[in-house]
Structure formats: structure tokens, C-alpha cells
Design a protein around this motif. Sequence first.
Motif, PDB file in Angstrom:
ATOM      1  N   MET A  42     -25.238  36.369   2.037  1.00 21.04           N
ATOM      2  CA  MET A  42     -25.022  37.808   1.691  1.00 21.04           C
ATOM      3  C   MET A  42     -24.528  37.819   0.255  1.00 21.04           C
ATOM      4  O   MET A  42     -24.566  38.964  -0.289  1.00 21.04           O
ATOM      5  N   ILE A  43     -24.224  36.764  -0.258  1.00 20.38           N
ATOM      6  CA  ILE A  43     -23.793  36.741  -1.890  1.00 20.38           C
ATOM      7  C   ILE A  43     -25.092  36.741  -2.723  1.00 20.38           C
ATOM      8  O   ILE A  43     -25.711  35.852  -2.618  1.00 20.38           O
ATOM      9  N   PRO A  44     -25.069  37.724  -3.670  1.00 17.07           N
ATOM     10  CA  PRO A  44     -26.336  37.881  -4.494  1.00 17.07           C
ATOM     11  C   PRO A  44     -26.574  36.404  -5.021  1.00 17.07           C
ATOM     12  O   PRO A  44     -25.504  35.670  -5.629  1.00 17.07           O
ATOM     13  N   PRO A  45     -27.780  35.976  -5.164  1.00 20.45           N
ATOM     14  CA  PRO A  45     -28.009  34.660  -5.793  1.00 20.45           C
ATOM     15  C   PRO A  45     -27.663  34.707  -7.328  1.00 20.45           C
ATOM     16  O   PRO A  45     -28.290  35.710  -7.989  1.00 20.45           O
ATOM     17  N   ALA A  46     -27.320  33.613  -7.837  1.00 22.47           N
ATOM     18  CA  ALA A  46     -26.931  33.586  -9.213  1.00 22.47           C
ATOM     19  C   ALA A  46     -27.896  32.740  -9.874  1.00 22.47           C
ATOM     20  O   ALA A  46     -27.948  33.055 -11.205  1.00 22.47           O
ATOM     21  N   THR A  47     -28.616  31.924  -9.364  1.00 21.88           N
ATOM     22  CA  THR A  47     -29.523  31.003 -10.048  1.00 21.88           C
ATOM     23  C   THR A  47     -31.157  31.103  -9.170  1.00 21.88           C
ATOM     24  O   THR A  47     -31.183  31.862  -8.019  1.00 21.88           O
ATOM     25  N   GLY A  48     -32.049  30.678 -10.041  1.00 21.42           N
ATOM     26  CA  GLY A  48     -33.350  30.733  -9.072  1.00 21.42           C
ATOM     27  C   GLY A  48     -33.385  29.933  -8.009  1.00 21.42           C
ATOM     28  O   GLY A  48     -34.055  30.140  -6.918  1.00 21.42           O
ATOM     29  N   ARG A  84     -31.986  31.017  -0.345  1.00 20.75           N
ATOM     30  CA  ARG A  84     -31.825  32.161   0.655  1.00 20.75           C
ATOM     31  C   ARG A  84     -33.121  32.378   1.407  1.00 20.75           C
ATOM     32  O   ARG A  84     -33.285  32.810   2.543  1.00 20.75           O
ATOM     33  N   VAL A  85     -34.420  32.354   0.437  1.00 18.49           N
ATOM     34  CA  VAL A  85     -35.655  32.635   1.074  1.00 18.49           C
ATOM     35  C   VAL A  85     -36.063  31.752   2.187  1.00 18.49           C
ATOM     36  O   VAL A  85     -36.442  31.953   3.403  1.00 18.49           O
ATOM     37  N   VAL A  86     -35.675  30.387   2.139  1.00 16.79           N
ATOM     38  CA  VAL A  86     -35.823  29.102   3.085  1.00 16.79           C
ATOM     39  C   VAL A  86     -35.079  29.425   4.096  1.00 16.79           C
ATOM     40  O   VAL A  86     -35.528  29.233   5.586  1.00 16.79           O
TER      41      VAL A  86
END
Length: 252
Positions: free
Chosen positions: A29-35, A41-43
Motif C-alpha cells: 500500500m506504500i507507494p514504491p520509492a524505487t524501480g 509490488r507487481v510480482v
Amino acid sequence: MHGKIMSGNADYLEKALAVGVINEDFDPMIPPATGEEYIQRVVLEASKCEDVLVASVDKSRFKEQTVNIDVSIKEPPLITPSIEWQQCQVADFSSVRQNLAKYRSMGIFKPSISLPARKDEAGWYLLCFGSETEPVESGASNGGVPPLLSILLSMNQPLVHEVLEYHVEWLEEKSSLSVQQGQWLYSLLACLELPLLPETCSLLRTLARECSRLRVSLKSVDHPSLAPLTLIICLVANYFRQMDLADTVLLQ
């Protein structure tokens, strides 16, 4: 690096990008900070999806479809029209269409009588045949309105197609072709603009097949419906280029 990313059917899939180990305390739920966090998150979201998803469809909302198979009646007519006769009819029909186009180019015409609405099938039946329910058989006349020039010139293409479709449906319910209906069918065919729309082409083929059906049922060469039915088949086949429906194909 290549490796397995999930178990089951996904064992055969390979990683496109290297993904580190996803910690148990990873919060999607936390916005990703890195690629890398975005890929993790996608996985994680993909691992929660079923291998096969089936949509729930309410089949009661769909209507049953009827498929019309184009099968022409191949029974030989009582009299096979000669090529010369057919060529003459096609030439006359072409001349009528040219005259209609000339008059139509002169401006907008108003019919001499009030016409039914486009979707008023009963109103058009009454106008054409002078009767609301009784079928009009060959040679009979119940006082219907003939296809006057003022009426034809006031009809746009959607209306021409609609009324022609009405006549084809009415023809399916009859055992012969009436004088009034023959006049209306010829006139409506003369009003059709080229090139034909796919639905109009299909309608003409249905018309020719119905005429073939009625013609096969005739027992005498003197029957008044024989010539009009043969004429309509001739025009659909040879003028509107539905050659497979022709009694004899004209040399072009």
C-alpha cells in the motif's frame, strides 16, 4: 539472471527482470520509492491472481440468434426466360432508375398524401393494400395506394429499405404475388441507390428466394404471378449482380 518466479503453471515462465527477495513486512500500500520496489509490488500482485480467470456472464441478457443459410431454390421454372427478354427488362429498369434520379435532382418533393411513420408497419400495409389484415392475392384489389411518383421521390434511403423489408416479410406470408405488391416491389427496387449496403444486398437475396418459392408453387404458365415473379428474380440477379440467383446468366 533467469529463474522460476512462481510455482504451478508459472514454473515455465522466466524472469524478464531481476527481482530481489520480497520481505514479509513489505507493504504494497506504500507507494514504491524505487524501480525495484515497483517490480516487487507487481510480482506480489500477480502471485495473488488465479491462473485462469472466467468472467461471470448473465446469459439471460442475450437474445437467441438465428442464422439464415443462403440456399436458393433450384427447381426449374415453368418457363425459362430468354436472355433477350431479360436484357430488355434490365434495360427498361435502368431507364426507369435514371428518370427517377433526374426527377430527384430537381429538389425535395412532398407526397400528395400523408405517409405512415417509418416504423409503422401496419400503416404501410394499409397504405399499400387498402386492408389492415386481409392478405391481397394475385389479381385482387382492395383499394390500396399505388407507388405514386410523389411518394417515391419523398422517400429517403432508410425509408425505402424499411418499406422494402416490410414487403419481403409480407411476401413470406403469401401464396402468390398481388398486382399491388408487384408494383410496389418494382418501384422500391428502382429507388435503391448503389452501391448496396450489405443488409440491403441480403434483403434482395431473400426477396429473390421468396419469389422463387412462390414461382415453384405455380401450376400454370398462364398464372398472373408468373411474369412479375420472374421479373423480380431477373432484376435482383442481373441488375443488382446476384448472379447465382439468375435463371440464366446474361453475358456482360
